[in-house]
Design a protein around this motif. Structure first.
Motif: not given
Ligand code: 4AD
Ligand code: MG
Length: 432
Positions: A183-184, A217, A220, A222, A224, A331, A355, A359, A362, A399-400, A403, A406, A417
């Motif tokens: 997921q990340t 999606l 997608y 990502h 990071e 976290y 969104e 970010g 931690r 960190g952040f 997408g 997006r 999208i």
């Molecule tokens: O906000 P999310 O869930 O954050 C994380 O995964 C953190 N672990 C990131 C980090 O700090 N390293 O997801 C980050 C971004 C979202 O803001 C969104 O832009 C995108 O990922 N995102 C999606 N884009 C398209 N389809 C989806 N289903 C998405 N889910 C999240």
């Protein structure tokens, strides 16, 4: 050997003999004269074939060149204000390369049919423009992090634990045992900041999203980043600078594509020129109440409709921070003065695009992380590799994740999208 050049290069040359190749964008004409619009990766150009000025072979090929057939030609390029792109080629020789019989896409086709024919629809000027902007975006993200001294780093896609909540996990049968699609990268990125301090990636992430929205999606891309010694403000600053760098590059390199997409670029320049608006979650609730007459109970997450209302109030990115702990991931760092809020932030795009970045700073307190995992029903034992980062030389960090689709959706002002990626994966679609 014939020296082919692109249509763009030919138009820059402006006169003389040129050798071009590509696909037929459209064709029409009579039994003595044909107008064939040639398309390549760079442009389109009208080509005129006159029966009496070409060989019989060329003429016969010209008659067979239908929409999306591939062909080569030699001819004289001349300026012509009436032609679609201001130039015309008077053809001297033309050769069919690949026939195209019964091209299945016509004007004004339903989005569903275009999605079924995405492998062919990619050739449209619309999709080509988006794909070119997408290429700029990926390049610009890389460029931004590298110029800021980040190392590129990769994490595993197959992971044994969750990070962003169990409800959107894809499970894979891994030799009889379940593992999950990433997921990340985050839990595997944090251990690496102790090695390289500043790292980034652009990689696929997977979310089993059951929602059929224009923003979700299941697969997608990502972007990071993770940084040692970073404050919460540093993370927000990096996010703002990264988005602005990408925007600057697109505005430098893709004016033509933005025009084809009909994008009003004024708002893009405005976003670039002005600082992002930073507000806390609590401020956001206040604004929703005062300006939109929407009452949200403190502690409830902001939903799409609330984010959209906030977005309508500002023609700028909003960085909403200090969310209630209960709505955010395990976290995120608890605020020292108020244990009910965490140092997490969401970047909400203008024009109701939702969104784009999530970010946080931690959490460094080992016991607090363990407790939050337990509260979620997770066994901290499964996270030992992660918890070790807090045992051996822990440092403040954050960190952040952004997408990428997006961001592309907003830059191009797409309706959905699904057009921000060539072959979208959603709950209802895995083909083509
Ligand atoms: O906000 P999310 O869930 O954050 C994380 O995964 C953190 N672990 C990131 C980090 O700090 N390293 O997801 C980050 C971004 C979202 O803001 C969104 O832009 C995108 O990922 N995102 C999606 N884009 C398209 N389809 C989806 N289903 C998405 N889910 C999240
Ligand atoms: Mg988020």
């Amino acid at each position: 050997m014939t020296h082919f050049i692109s249509i763009k290069k030919a138009m820059e040359k402006g006169s003389g003999i040129v050798h071009l190749r590509g696909w037929c964008y459209r064709s029409r004409g009579s039994n003595a004269l044909r107008f064939i619009v040639l398309r390549d990766a760079t442009e389109i150009i009208q080509c005129v074939v006159e029966k009496e000025h070409v060989s019989e072979e060329s003429w016969n090929d010209a008659l067979k060149i239908d929409i999306e057939a591939s062909f080569e030609l030699s001819g004289e390029i001349v300026e012509d204000k009436r032609a679609p792109t201001g130039f015309e080629v008077k053809v001297k020789e033309i050769k069919l390369i690949g026939e195209s019989i019964g091209w299945p896409i016509q004007k004004d086709q339903s989005t569903e049919l275009l999605a079924d024919l995405k492998h062919l629809w990619l050739r449209s000027r619309y999709m080509t423009s988006i794909l070119k902007i997408r290429s700029t975006v990926f390049g610009a993200i890389d460029e931004y992090f590298r110029k800021e001294g980040f190392y590129e780093y990769q994490s595993p896609i197959l992971q044994a634990t969750q990070a962003e909540g169990g409800s959107t996990l894809f499970s894979v049968n891994y030799f009889g045992k379940p593992v999950f699609l990433a997921q990340t990268w985050q839990l595997y990125a944090e251990p690496a900041i102790f090695s390289m301090e500043k790292i980034y990636t652009i990689a696929p992430s997977f979310r089993a999203e059951k929602s059929k929205t224009s923003r979700h999606l299941t697969e997608y891309w990502h972007a990071e980043m993770e940084v040692a010694w970073a404050t919460f403000k540093d993370i927000q600053d990096y996010g703002e600078a990264c988005i602005k760098h990408v925007l600057k590059k697109v505005l430098e390199q893709n004016q033509n594509e933005l025009k084809i997409l009909g994008r009003d670029v004024k708002i893009l320049y405005d976003v670039l020129d002005k600082p992002f608006i930073r507000m806390t979650y609590t401020d956001a609730l206040k604004e929703l109440k005062e300006k939109c007459n929407i009452n949200i109970e403190w502690g409830k997450d902001l939903r799409t409709i609330e984010e959209d209302e906030l977005s309508k109030l500002h023609n700028q990115f909003l960085i909403v921070s200090n969310y209630p702990k209960i709505v955010k991931a395990f976290y995120m760092k608890e605020d020292d003065d108020n244990p009910d809020v965490v140092h997490g932030c969401d970047f909400i795009a203008p024009e109701c695009y939702g969104e784009i970045i999530g970010g946080s700073e931690r959490e460094s307190d080992l016991e607090k992380i363990k407790k939050r995992l337990e509260d979620m029903g997770e066994d901290p034992k499964n996270y030992e590799f992660y918890l070790d980062t807090r045992k051996y030389g822990s440092v403040p960090h954050g960190g952040f994740g952004m997408g990428v689709e997006r961001l592309i959706s907003w830059i191009c002002k797409l309706e959905n999208i699904k057009d921000a990626i060539p072959f979208p994966r959603t709950m209802l679609r895995t083909t083509p």
